[in-house]
Design a protein around this motif. Structure first.
Motif, PDB file in Angstrom:
ATOM      1  N   VAL A  68       0.835  -1.204   0.000  1.00 38.77           N
ATOM      2  CA  VAL A  68       0.000   0.000   0.000  1.00 38.77           C
ATOM      3  C   VAL A  68       0.870   1.254   0.000  1.00 38.77           C
ATOM      4  N   LEU A  69       1.932   1.246   0.795  1.00 40.26           N
ATOM      5  CA  LEU A  69       2.826   2.400   0.851  1.00 40.26           C
ATOM      6  C   LEU A  69       3.512   2.644  -0.492  1.00 40.26           C
ATOM      7  N   VAL A  70       3.897   1.576  -1.178  1.00 41.94           N
ATOM      8  CA  VAL A  70       4.522   1.729  -2.499  1.00 41.94           C
ATOM      9  C   VAL A  70       3.527   2.352  -3.482  1.00 41.94           C
ATOM     10  N   LEU A  71       2.273   1.908  -3.430  1.00 41.06           N
ATOM     11  CA  LEU A  71       1.249   2.509  -4.297  1.00 41.06           C
ATOM     12  C   LEU A  71       1.051   3.981  -3.960  1.00 41.06           C
ATOM     13  N   MET A  72       1.094   4.300  -2.682  1.00 38.88           N
ATOM     14  CA  MET A  72       0.977   5.699  -2.286  1.00 38.88           C
ATOM     15  C   MET A  72       2.168   6.515  -2.788  1.00 38.88           C
ATOM     16  N   LEU A  73       3.347   5.909  -2.773  1.00 39.06           N
ATOM     17  CA  LEU A  73       4.530   6.576  -3.310  1.00 39.06           C
ATOM     18  C   LEU A  73       4.367   6.935  -4.781  1.00 39.06           C
ATOM     19  N   LEU A  74       3.706   6.059  -5.526  1.00 40.60           N
ATOM     20  CA  LEU A  74       3.551   6.250  -6.963  1.00 40.60           C
ATOM     21  C   LEU A  74       2.306   7.051  -7.327  1.00 40.60           C
ATOM     22  N   SER A  75       1.404   7.271  -6.370  1.00 43.86           N
ATOM     23  CA  SER A  75       0.150   7.967  -6.670  1.00 43.86           C
ATOM     24  C   SER A  75       0.356   9.401  -7.162  1.00 43.86           C
ATOM     25  N   PRO A  76       1.332  10.178  -6.655  1.00 45.71           N
ATOM     26  CA  PRO A  76       1.535  11.517  -7.226  1.00 45.71           C
ATOM     27  C   PRO A  76       1.830  11.483  -8.721  1.00 45.71           C
ATOM     28  N   SER A  77       2.637  10.522  -9.157  1.00 48.63           N
ATOM     29  CA  SER A  77       2.938  10.400 -10.586  1.00 48.63           C
ATOM     30  C   SER A  77       1.673  10.117 -11.384  1.00 48.63           C
ATOM     31  N   PHE A  78       0.786   9.283 -10.829  1.00 51.02           N
ATOM     32  CA  PHE A  78      -0.460   8.973 -11.529  1.00 51.02           C
ATOM     33  C   PHE A  78      -1.334  10.217 -11.670  1.00 51.02           C
ATOM     34  N   PHE A  79      -1.519  10.964 -10.582  1.00 47.12           N
ATOM     35  CA  PHE A  79      -2.401  12.127 -10.650  1.00 47.12           C
ATOM     36  C   PHE A  79      -1.846  13.190 -11.595  1.00 47.12           C
ATOM     37  N   VAL A  80      -0.538  13.393 -11.588  1.00 51.47           N
ATOM     38  CA  VAL A  80       0.059  14.378 -12.490  1.00 51.47           C
ATOM     39  C   VAL A  80      -0.054  13.908 -13.932  1.00 51.47           C
ATOM     40  N   TRP A  81       0.241  12.632 -14.178  1.00 54.08           N
ATOM     41  CA  TRP A  81       0.111  12.107 -15.546  1.00 54.08           C
ATOM     42  C   TRP A  81      -1.333  12.182 -16.031  1.00 54.08           C
ATOM     43  N   PHE A  82      -2.287  11.792 -15.191  1.00 58.39           N
ATOM     44  CA  PHE A  82      -3.686  11.797 -15.592  1.00 58.39           C
ATOM     45  C   PHE A  82      -4.186  13.230 -15.783  1.00 58.39           C
ATOM     46  N   GLY A  83      -3.795  14.128 -14.881  1.00 57.00           N
ATOM     47  CA  GLY A  83      -4.256  15.506 -14.979  1.00 57.00           C
ATOM     48  C   GLY A  83      -3.703  16.230 -16.185  1.00 57.00           C
ATOM     49  N   LEU A  84      -2.400  16.095 -16.435  1.00 59.29           N
ATOM     50  CA  LEU A  84      -1.781  16.799 -17.551  1.00 59.29           C
ATOM     51  C   LEU A  84      -1.905  16.035 -18.859  1.00 59.29           C
ATOM     52  N   GLY A  85      -1.709  14.728 -18.810  1.00 60.17           N
ATOM     53  CA  GLY A  85      -1.691  13.949 -20.045  1.00 60.17           C
ATOM     54  C   GLY A  85      -3.058  13.598 -20.578  1.00 60.17           C
ATOM     55  N   VAL A  86      -4.025  13.374 -19.717  1.00 56.04           N
ATOM     56  CA  VAL A  86      -5.360  12.954 -20.162  1.00 56.04           C
ATOM     57  C   VAL A  86      -6.349  14.117 -20.122  1.00 56.04           C
ATOM     58  N   LEU A  87      -6.445  14.790 -18.979  1.00 58.07           N
ATOM     59  CA  LEU A  87      -7.423  15.877 -18.840  1.00 58.07           C
ATOM     60  C   LEU A  87      -6.891  17.216 -19.327  1.00 58.07           C
ATOM     61  N   ARG A  88      -5.583  17.328 -19.504  1.00 59.31           N
ATOM     62  CA  ARG A  88      -4.942  18.578 -19.922  1.00 59.31           C
ATOM     63  C   ARG A  88      -5.282  19.704 -18.951  1.00 59.31           C
ATOM     64  N   SER A  89      -5.254  19.410 -17.674  1.00 60.37           N
ATOM     65  CA  SER A  89      -5.627  20.372 -16.651  1.00 60.37           C
ATOM     66  C   SER A  89      -4.568  20.407 -15.565  1.00 60.37           C
ATOM     67  N   ALA A  90      -3.868  21.551 -15.443  1.00 61.62           N
ATOM     68  CA  ALA A  90      -2.882  21.712 -14.385  1.00 61.62           C
ATOM     69  C   ALA A  90      -3.555  21.779 -13.021  1.00 61.62           C
ATOM     70  N   VAL A  91      -4.775  22.319 -12.982  1.00 63.65           N
ATOM     71  CA  VAL A  91      -5.499  22.435 -11.715  1.00 63.65           C
ATOM     72  C   VAL A  91      -5.825  21.048 -11.162  1.00 63.65           C
ATOM     73  N   PHE A  92      -6.352  20.147 -12.006  1.00 64.66           N
ATOM     74  CA  PHE A  92      -6.671  18.792 -11.542  1.00 64.66           C
ATOM     75  C   PHE A  92      -5.411  18.066 -11.109  1.00 64.66           C
ATOM     76  N   ALA A  93      -4.328  18.214 -11.880  1.00 58.43           N
ATOM     77  CA  ALA A  93      -3.084  17.522 -11.542  1.00 58.43           C
ATOM     78  C   ALA A  93      -2.599  17.930 -10.159  1.00 58.43           C
ATOM     79  N   MET A  94      -2.621  19.222  -9.873  1.00 60.90           N
ATOM     80  CA  MET A  94      -2.111  19.700  -8.593  1.00 60.90           C
ATOM     81  C   MET A  94      -3.040  19.333  -7.447  1.00 60.90           C
ATOM     82  N   PHE A  95      -4.337  19.626  -7.599  1.00 60.55           N
ATOM     83  CA  PHE A  95      -5.257  19.375  -6.493  1.00 60.55           C
ATOM     84  C   PHE A  95      -5.539  17.884  -6.298  1.00 60.55           C
ATOM     85  N   GLY A  96      -5.513  17.111  -7.370  1.00 60.93           N
ATOM     86  CA  GLY A  96      -5.653  15.666  -7.212  1.00 60.93           C
ATOM     87  C   GLY A  96      -4.513  15.088  -6.409  1.00 60.93           C
ATOM     88  N   PHE A  97      -3.308  15.520  -6.712  1.00 61.07           N
ATOM     89  CA  PHE A  97      -2.127  15.088  -5.968  1.00 61.07           C
ATOM     90  C   PHE A  97      -2.197  15.535  -4.513  1.00 61.07           C
TER      91      PHE A  97
END
Length: 286
Positions: A68-97
């Protein structure tokens, strides 16, 4: 879990398992993970050190909690990738993280595993806070000045102006009110949340040995890679990742030897420089 006052410099942890109770005594004067050879260097850094209570609390970690801790370690990368790469939203990337990785996930982990009290993670922010602020302000100026000066020297030659790309992610120059809010939020709130997540929560719950601490620093740099990837060539992003790995280690050393609030102030200086660079690109200051 109970612990004595910081002046007694001891922490007694009681872990209950069914009807049995196990008490562990952790000595706050144990050797830190970062060792320096030679008395000269120790005398040189002594004025900057803040005497504080124990900074690492150990508990029985299972394979499932480690996963679980390893997944939490990688979760910031997921939110930034999803926010910027998929939604094209810097706001979602930052606040999701921030909302999920830095707040919701750690609080859920603490509640479900009952592994550590939240007060233990927050105490380093306020312990001898005046001394930490006094030591942190020069670091704020140093980090901000070095980073912005580095950009000013390399701007236009190595570091390209990516203002047009930033607009595709919702960062427009004509939204001045939003940009000012973004500057304040990114300079004040972002370092607080990041230091709590990377250098307090993960340092207590995951970073028990040098290998795990290096892994945390790499995960810290990795999510920045997904921030830069959409704006700069891959080779430049990789160079930045190496620098950010070193920065993560530096913030950890500051946390262990000076204090978490001091590391947060230093981090705030770096984030302030990033916002100055963003404004410089949007408004052609340099």
């Amino acid at each position: 879990m109970t612990h004595d006052s910081p002046s007694e410099r001891q922490l007694i942890i009681t872990v209950e398992d069914g009807s049995a109770a196990e008490q562990r005594l952790l000595d706050a004067d144990s050797e830190p993970s970062f060792h320096c050879d030679g008395n000269l260097l120790k005398r040189a850094v002594q004025p900057f050190l803040v005497e504080r209570p124990v900074s690492t609390v150990k508990y029985e970690r299972t394979r499932s909690t480690t996963a679980v801790l390893v997944l939490m370690l990688l979760s910031p990368s997921f939110f930034v990738w999803f926010g910027l790469g998929v939604l094209r939203s810097a706001v979602f990337a930052m606040f999701g993280f921030h909302i999920f990785s830095c707040v919701v996930f750690p609080l859920l982990f603490i509640r479900v595993t009952n592994s550590i009290e939240l007060s233990v993670l927050l105490e380093p922010f306020v312990y001898k806070w005046r001394e930490q602020v006094k030591r942190g302000l020069p670091l704020f100026v140093g980090f901000a000045g070095c980073l912005f000066g580095f950009y000013a020297i390399l701007s236009g030659r190595v570091i390209d102006n990516v203002a047009s790309k930033m607009e595709t992610f919702g960062l427009h120059a004509y939204y001045k009110g939003i940009l000012v809010f973004f500057l304040l939020y990114f300079t004040i709130v972002n370092p607080l949340l990041e230091e709590f997540f990377w250098r307090s929560f993960l340092h207590h719950c995951f970073g028990r040995n040098e290998r795990e601490r290096v892994f945390v620093s790499c995960a810290y740099a990795l999510y920045h890679f997904f921030v830069l990837y959409w704006f700069y060539p891959t080779w430049e992003c990789m160079i930045a990742v190496l620098a950010l790995c070193a920065a993560g280690r530096m913030f950890l050393v500051i946390t262990e030897h000076v204090g978490l609030l001091t590391a947060t102030i230093a981090h705030s200086g770096a984030d302030f420089a990033v916002m100055l660079i963003l404004f410089s690109m949007l408004f052609d200051w340099i």
